[in-house]
Design a protein around this motif. Sequence first.
Motif, PDB file in Angstrom:
ATOM      1  N   VAL A  62      11.494   1.398   6.161  1.00  8.53           N
ATOM      2  CA  VAL A  62      11.446   0.855   7.517  1.00  8.53           C
ATOM      3  C   VAL A  62      12.501   1.531   8.384  1.00  8.53           C
ATOM      4  O   VAL A  62      12.245   1.904   9.527  1.00  8.53           O
ATOM      5  CB  VAL A  62      11.672  -0.666   7.499  1.00  8.53           C
ATOM      6  CG1 VAL A  62      11.576  -1.239   8.906  1.00  8.53           C
ATOM      7  CG2 VAL A  62      10.670  -1.344   6.582  1.00  8.53           C
TER       8      VAL A  62
ATOM      9  N   ALA B 196       9.245  -5.021   5.243  1.00 10.67           N
ATOM     10  CA  ALA B 196       8.229  -5.077   6.297  1.00 10.67           C
ATOM     11  C   ALA B 196       6.888  -5.430   5.701  1.00 10.67           C
ATOM     12  O   ALA B 196       6.653  -5.249   4.506  1.00 10.67           O
ATOM     13  CB  ALA B 196       8.153  -3.730   7.012  1.00 10.67           C
TER      14      ALA B 196
ATOM     15  N   VAL C  42       8.664  -6.734  10.912  1.00 13.66           N
ATOM     16  CA  VAL C  42       9.910  -6.161  10.407  1.00 13.66           C
ATOM     17  C   VAL C  42      11.031  -7.169  10.564  1.00 13.66           C
ATOM     18  O   VAL C  42      11.162  -7.803  11.612  1.00 13.66           O
ATOM     19  CB  VAL C  42      10.279  -4.868  11.164  1.00 13.66           C
ATOM     20  CG1 VAL C  42      11.604  -4.312  10.677  1.00 13.66           C
ATOM     21  CG2 VAL C  42       9.191  -3.827  11.013  1.00 13.66           C
TER      22      VAL C  42
END
Length: 364
Positions: free
Chosen positions: A94, A301, A345
């Motif tokens: 991420v 995520a 996220v």
Amino acid sequence: MSYDLERVARQASEAKELAVHTSRALRDLKRGTKTGLSGRDRFVRHAVLRALAAGRHGINYADVWRERYGERAVTDPAMTTVPTWAVELAPADVGEFLADGQQPLALSRLAPYGRSVSLAGIAALKIPFRAPGADVGGWVAEGAPIPVDDMAFGTVSLSPRKAAAISIFSGELKKRANTDIEALIDTALRADLAAIVDAALLDDQPASVSRPPGLRYNVTAVAASAATDPVAAMRADLAKLVGEIVAGGGTMPVFIVSPVQAVSLSFVPALGYPVIDTVALDPGVVIAVDGPGFVSGVGGAVVDSSKDATFHTDTVPLPVVAGGLAAAPTRSLWQTDSIAVRAIVETAWGVPAGRVAWMEAVKW
């Protein structure tokens, strides 16, 4: 009989291919070489496979993986240990996605100047920092007592918050699957997440159950210079902001500006301090943050997709149906032959009090 022979031959070929891949992976591991895709590419590829698998009954993203990227294996390749695939997106993936590409987030560019922590499995995290105070210590004569520091510490609290975005594509996206689908999804998700995360990072709103506090929250703006000469005003403004950071115990200011002010700063030779430009900041606003004092973190995520969902298409969405009332306007993906890709996220940030300064309406 011929069918059995063909099946045995095919299985032998697949086993050989798997053995070759395993041998190469072990060799690279022994040599310490890095293999596979970057975290950014894994994030995007995961979203692509989810999108292409949406609405295809009996087909999952592992099947699309084999179709699109030509992978063949006896077992399902959807494993976190496979370099070019990840069922679960790690924080590193991420982070690379947010920090790379043509639209890196301001958060991801500010984070390397400070301390980054993992938010995986964390509900709340307190990061200690040394509070500013009078210096203790000095030159000591023989036999004289040494001054003692009380080592007063403060804390920055991080509580992970969820940033989420949904990007909708027409069914034509699948027709572009062999060209630029990865670029399309990469750009869309990055733009959506940047608009959410950076806007919150740079505003003046308090923390809530849904978001972290903005850097300007509870920080009074410093008056900008009234000098009519833009160069003189710039020097005075930057010096004042640096002075505020140093007075608060900071050591290395990082300037965050709009692209308009970034152009002006580009003409300053050897500025000596980092500059981050972002469209999330209004022209005329300049923020200074103590880089080493900034603490941030990214958790895992979730990326998934749908071809059958119904949405309330509004910037402040409501439940599609609540109390017998339907929200409006709504959109059916099935009816409009569309695909939605959703990214969620976890992130959080914080900075000690006194280590952020900002001003508005600068004249340069």
